[in-house]
Design an enzyme around this catalytic site. Structure first.
Site, PDB file in Angstrom:
ATOM      1  N   LYS A  67      -0.749   2.297 -14.317  1.00 19.44           N
ATOM      2  CA  LYS A  67       0.610   2.820 -14.505  1.00 19.44           C
ATOM      3  C   LYS A  67       1.583   2.059 -13.610  1.00 19.44           C
ATOM      4  O   LYS A  67       1.525   2.164 -12.386  1.00 19.44           O
ATOM      5  CB  LYS A  67       0.701   4.308 -14.166  1.00 19.44           C
ATOM      6  CG  LYS A  67       2.065   4.847 -14.623  1.00 19.44           C
ATOM      7  CD  LYS A  67       2.455   6.149 -13.963  1.00 19.44           C
ATOM      8  CE  LYS A  67       3.158   5.977 -12.656  1.00 19.44           C
ATOM      9  NZ  LYS A  67       4.520   5.400 -12.746  1.00 19.44           N
ATOM     10  N   GLU A  81      -2.957   2.059  -0.365  1.00 18.10           N
ATOM     11  CA  GLU A  81      -2.160   1.102   0.402  1.00 18.10           C
ATOM     12  C   GLU A  81      -0.773   1.697   0.503  1.00 18.10           C
ATOM     13  O   GLU A  81      -0.051   1.772  -0.488  1.00 18.10           O
ATOM     14  CB  GLU A  81      -2.169  -0.258  -0.301  1.00 18.10           C
ATOM     15  CG  GLU A  81      -1.836  -1.399   0.628  1.00 18.10           C
ATOM     16  CD  GLU A  81      -0.384  -1.772   0.572  1.00 18.10           C
ATOM     17  OE1 GLU A  81       0.387  -1.168   1.360  1.00 18.10           O
ATOM     18  OE2 GLU A  81      -0.022  -2.612  -0.239  1.00 18.10           O
ATOM     19  N   CYS A 131       6.107  -3.344   1.966  1.00 21.02           N
ATOM     20  CA  CYS A 131       5.397  -2.373   2.799  1.00 21.02           C
ATOM     21  C   CYS A 131       5.059  -2.965   4.164  1.00 21.02           C
ATOM     22  O   CYS A 131       5.003  -2.245   5.154  1.00 21.02           O
ATOM     23  CB  CYS A 131       4.143  -1.881   2.101  1.00 21.02           C
ATOM     24  SG  CYS A 131       3.181  -3.211   1.397  1.00 21.02           S
ATOM     25  N   GLU A 176      10.041   4.439   7.484  1.00 18.13           N
ATOM     26  CA  GLU A 176      10.117   3.267   6.619  1.00 18.13           C
ATOM     27  C   GLU A 176      11.421   3.349   5.818  1.00 18.13           C
ATOM     28  O   GLU A 176      11.611   4.273   5.030  1.00 18.13           O
ATOM     29  CB  GLU A 176       8.912   3.270   5.673  1.00 18.13           C
ATOM     30  CG  GLU A 176       8.834   2.040   4.798  1.00 18.13           C
ATOM     31  CD  GLU A 176       7.577   2.016   3.924  1.00 18.13           C
ATOM     32  OE1 GLU A 176       7.266   3.040   3.290  1.00 18.13           O
ATOM     33  OE2 GLU A 176       6.924   0.968   3.884  1.00 18.13           O
TER      34      GLU A 176
HETATM   35  P1  NDP Z   1       6.079   6.491  -4.832  1.00 13.19           P
HETATM   36  O1  NDP Z   1       4.955   6.552  -3.870  1.00 13.19           O
HETATM   37  O2  NDP Z   1       6.599   7.753  -5.402  1.00 13.19           O
HETATM   38  O3  NDP Z   1       5.690   5.558  -6.064  1.00 13.19           O
HETATM   39  C1  NDP Z   1       4.564   4.720  -6.180  1.00 13.19           C
HETATM   40  C2  NDP Z   1       3.905   4.897  -7.541  1.00 13.19           C
HETATM   41  O4  NDP Z   1       3.281   6.187  -7.626  1.00 13.19           O
HETATM   42  C3  NDP Z   1       4.863   4.856  -8.715  1.00 13.19           C
HETATM   43  O5  NDP Z   1       4.231   4.287  -9.827  1.00 13.19           O
HETATM   44  C4  NDP Z   1       5.155   6.319  -8.930  1.00 13.19           C
HETATM   45  O6  NDP Z   1       5.697   6.595 -10.173  1.00 13.19           O
HETATM   46  C5  NDP Z   1       3.798   6.908  -8.736  1.00 13.19           C
HETATM   47  N1  NDP Z   1       3.755   8.329  -8.395  1.00 13.19           N
HETATM   48  C6  NDP Z   1       4.755   9.128  -7.926  1.00 13.19           C
HETATM   49  N2  NDP Z   1       4.300  10.379  -7.711  1.00 13.19           N
HETATM   50  C7  NDP Z   1       2.981  10.376  -8.038  1.00 13.19           C
HETATM   51  C8  NDP Z   1       1.942  11.358  -8.011  1.00 13.19           C
HETATM   52  N3  NDP Z   1       2.167  12.603  -7.587  1.00 13.19           N
HETATM   53  N4  NDP Z   1       0.694  11.007  -8.404  1.00 13.19           N
HETATM   54  C9  NDP Z   1       0.431   9.749  -8.798  1.00 13.19           C
HETATM   55  N5  NDP Z   1       1.370   8.776  -8.854  1.00 13.19           N
HETATM   56  C10 NDP Z   1       2.628   9.075  -8.472  1.00 13.19           C
HETATM   57  O7  NDP Z   1       7.245   5.678  -4.173  1.00 13.19           O
HETATM   58  P2  NDP Z   1       8.797   5.701  -4.597  1.00 13.19           P
HETATM   59  O8  NDP Z   1       8.985   4.699  -5.631  1.00 13.19           O
HETATM   60  O9  NDP Z   1       9.254   7.088  -4.878  1.00 13.19           O
HETATM   61  O10 NDP Z   1       9.476   5.216  -3.244  1.00 13.19           O
HETATM   62  C11 NDP Z   1       9.713   6.142  -2.197  1.00 13.19           C
HETATM   63  C12 NDP Z   1       9.491   5.494  -0.855  1.00 13.19           C
HETATM   64  O11 NDP Z   1       8.136   5.104  -0.718  1.00 13.19           O
HETATM   65  C13 NDP Z   1      10.263   4.209  -0.640  1.00 13.19           C
HETATM   66  O12 NDP Z   1      11.535   4.464  -0.180  1.00 13.19           O
HETATM   67  C14 NDP Z   1       9.413   3.495   0.362  1.00 13.19           C
HETATM   68  O13 NDP Z   1       9.733   3.922   1.653  1.00 13.19           O
HETATM   69  C15 NDP Z   1       8.016   3.918   0.020  1.00 13.19           C
HETATM   70  N6  NDP Z   1       7.298   2.919  -0.804  1.00 13.19           N
HETATM   71  C16 NDP Z   1       6.342   2.196  -0.201  1.00 13.19           C
HETATM   72  C17 NDP Z   1       5.669   1.230  -0.922  1.00 13.19           C
HETATM   73  C18 NDP Z   1       4.631   0.411  -0.289  1.00 13.19           C
HETATM   74  O14 NDP Z   1       4.184  -0.567  -0.874  1.00 13.19           O
HETATM   75  N7  NDP Z   1       4.192   0.763   0.891  1.00 13.19           N
HETATM   76  C19 NDP Z   1       5.981   0.950  -2.311  1.00 13.19           C
HETATM   77  C20 NDP Z   1       6.978   1.809  -2.874  1.00 13.19           C
HETATM   78  C21 NDP Z   1       7.609   2.746  -2.121  1.00 13.19           C
HETATM   79  P3  NDP Z   1       7.317   6.518 -10.287  1.00 13.19           P
HETATM   80  O15 NDP Z   1       7.683   5.111 -10.105  1.00 13.19           O
HETATM   81  O16 NDP Z   1       7.607   6.957 -11.605  1.00 13.19           O
HETATM   82  O17 NDP Z   1       7.852   7.421  -9.214  1.00 13.19           O
END
Ligand code: NDP
Length: 478
Positions: free
Chosen positions: A184, A258, A292, A389
């Site tokens: 996904k 991660e 990240c 972060e």
């Molecule tokens: P999320 O952790 O919500 O998103 C990562 C992925 O998980 C997306 O595909 C998301 O879908 C999906 N997801 C969301 N909720 C669930 C769930 N309950 N079960 C399974 N999968 C889920 O990150 P966000 O995009 O909301 O970003 C929020 C914050 O997270 C950022 O501001 C940043 O600080 C941090 N972040 C860190 C990352 C890293 O690599 N360390 C990467 C991205 C974000 P969907 O996109 O539809 O929400």
């Protein structure tokens, strides 16, 4: 100020063919949803609607997991490692052949500068498939015992900051080890994953080996909680990572996470300062800081702090922010309105908590989501901008006097994904690397990635490793 202006050098978007709407990639075909709704995906640099994609519902996810299971029990598990590697090489070569199209599409969908998608993301995507293609027929020699077995069906959920690269980090080792996958992509960046679906067809990958279900968090949750899944791999926020870990507890599923980071980039007084400035810029302003492992906390030795900051500010005035498709752009768009709000909110808190905010003179485009490169000085360890972060182009600067103090401050975080050390002394690099609680420690460089090198975190940055020989372990029954 820049010494001279560059003429516009935009890459043409005409090389990509974005369809008005997409289905789900299940069982080797693009199919209409059973119970999924549709939503619009926009270009973050212009807010223009790019396409309509499906938010897959439970029945759609069920169908994708069934297709992955059928492929696993069918042709895929009977293939030799040598034959699996041929498919992976094929995927790698097609990514290379279509690299320009993929880079343009990634920049349109994500907002990152074309210079980065073209020179970093897409070449690394191909490199990951090449690297794991090389392992597929050598798993007996990977150090996990003779004839290590795959796990089965892997559910993979990825974020929006490196959409195609995170797909490659997930899919390449999974397939090399003989698993099938349901992936996904993030809600805001589904398009390159859908282009990859087309690449799977082009490579004649057996149907169901790779399935792609688009959607938001709810689709991700349904996928990782699906009882037909043997393995879950997640990259994203620590908060969602925690929820997933809770829901996996007590099941037979294997899990790798991660998650976030708040990396320290430590500059000693004997460091080559101009190189360090380049490393700081690359550490926090690469990909708008949506990284990240970004070097979001600069720890600089007090005796060189003023000099380093003066040089850093001078360098930041030369960064060009704007059209992601322009080849001269250094800083592109913030990926979404939601993320922009979060960056604004935390920056405001930085000011109210007493840190000093600075940005170079920088005109922001009227439409789209933009944030200027920003530096906070006078930051103390208790400030939220030093602990949380931000995931944006915002640097928090702290100072230290002794190496021990540097270590104490660098490790004073719930995270532990990466760190950087700038010094001319090899012995100091090793001393620091032994004490920094971070999965990756870069020395006199930052944000360097290589498929042969394992990547992953300590503490709240997650567990498991991706990349390298270590990355195979997550997809083998060992
Ligand atoms: P999320 O952790 O919500 O998103 C990562 C992925 O998980 C997306 O595909 C998301 O879908 C999906 N997801 C969301 N909720 C669930 C769930 N309950 N079960 C399974 N999968 C889920 O990150 P966000 O995009 O909301 O970003 C929020 C914050 O997270 C950022 O501001 C940043 O600080 C941090 N972040 C860190 C990352 C890293 O690599 N360390 C990467 C991205 C974000 P969907 O996109 O539809 O929400």
């Amino acid at each position: 100020m820049p010494t001279f202006d560059y003429a516009p050098a935009p890459e043409s978007p005409s090389i990509v063919d974005i369809q008005p709407s997409y289905g789900l990639f299940i069982g080797g075909e693009m199919v209409d949803p059973i119970d999924g709704a549709r939503f619009k995906t926009v270009n973050p640099a212009t807010e223009e609607v790019l396409s309509e994609v499906v938010a897959a519902g439970p029945e759609d996810v069920d169908r994708a997991v069934a297709a992955a299971r059928a492929a696993y029990d069918g042709a895929w598990s009977r293939l030799s490692g040598r034959d699996r590697s041929k498919y992976l090489y094929r995927l790698a070569r097609i990514v290379q052949e279509r690299s320009r199209e993929l880079a343009v599409l990634e920049s349109i969908d994500n907002g990152k500068p074309i210079r980065e998608s073209r020179d970093v993301d897409v070449p690394l995507v191909a490199a990951h498939f090449f690297y794991y293609a090389g392992w597929a027929d050598k798993l007996d020699y990977a150090g996990f015992g003779p004839d290590p077995r795959p796990l089965g069906v892997a559910a993979q959920v990825i974020p929006w900051n490196f959409p195609l690269l995170m797909l490659a980090w997930k899919i390449a080792p999974a397939l090399a080890c003989g698993n099938t996958v349901v992936l996904k992509p993030a809600e805001t960046t589904p398009l390159t994953a859908l282009a990859f679906a087309d690449i799977c067809r082009q490579a004649d990958l057996p149907p169901g080996v790779v399935n792609i279900v688009t959607g938001a968090g709810e689709t991700g949750r349904t996928l990782v909680e699906h009882p037909g899944v043997d393995k879950v791999a997640f990259t994203g926020s620590t908060e969602v990572g925690r929820q997933i870990a809770r829901s996996m507890a007590g099941t037979r599923k294997k899990l790798t996470l991660e998650l976030g980071g708040k990396a320290a980039n430590v500059v000693f007084d004997d460091a080559p300062l101009d190189q360090a400035v380049e490393g700081i810029v690359n550490g926090i302003f690469f990909n708008q800081g949506h990284v990240c492992c970004a070097g979001s906390r600069l720890l600089v030795q007090e005796s060189v702090a003023d000099e380093l900051l003066a040089r850093l500010k001078r360098r930041l005035t030369t960064l060009r922010l704007g059209d992601p498709l322009d080849k001269n752009t250094d800083i592109g768009a913030i990926n979404s309105a939601e993320q922009l709000d979060k960056i604004r909110m935390l920056s405001k808190i930085g000011e109210t908590e007493g840190a000093e905010r600075w940005s170079p003179p920088c005109e922001l485009p009227e439409r789209g989501f933009w944030f200027p490169p920003t530096v906070f000085t006078g930051v103390s360890q208790s400030h939220r901008i030093a602990r949380e972060e931000i995931f944006g182009p915002v640097l928090s600067v702290l100072t230290f006097r002794t190496p021990t103090e540097a270590i104490e401050k660098a490790n004073n975080t719930p995270y532990g994904l990466s760190a950087g050390v700038w010094t001319e002394k090899g012995s100091r690099i090793l001393w620091m690397a032994q004490r920094l609680r971070a999965g990756v420690v870069w020395a006199n460089t930052f944000n360097r990635f290589d498929p042969t090198s394992p990547f992953g975190g300590y503490k709240e940055s997650g567990y498991g490793r991706e990349g390298g020989r270590h990355g195979l372990e997550a997809y083998l029954d060992v």
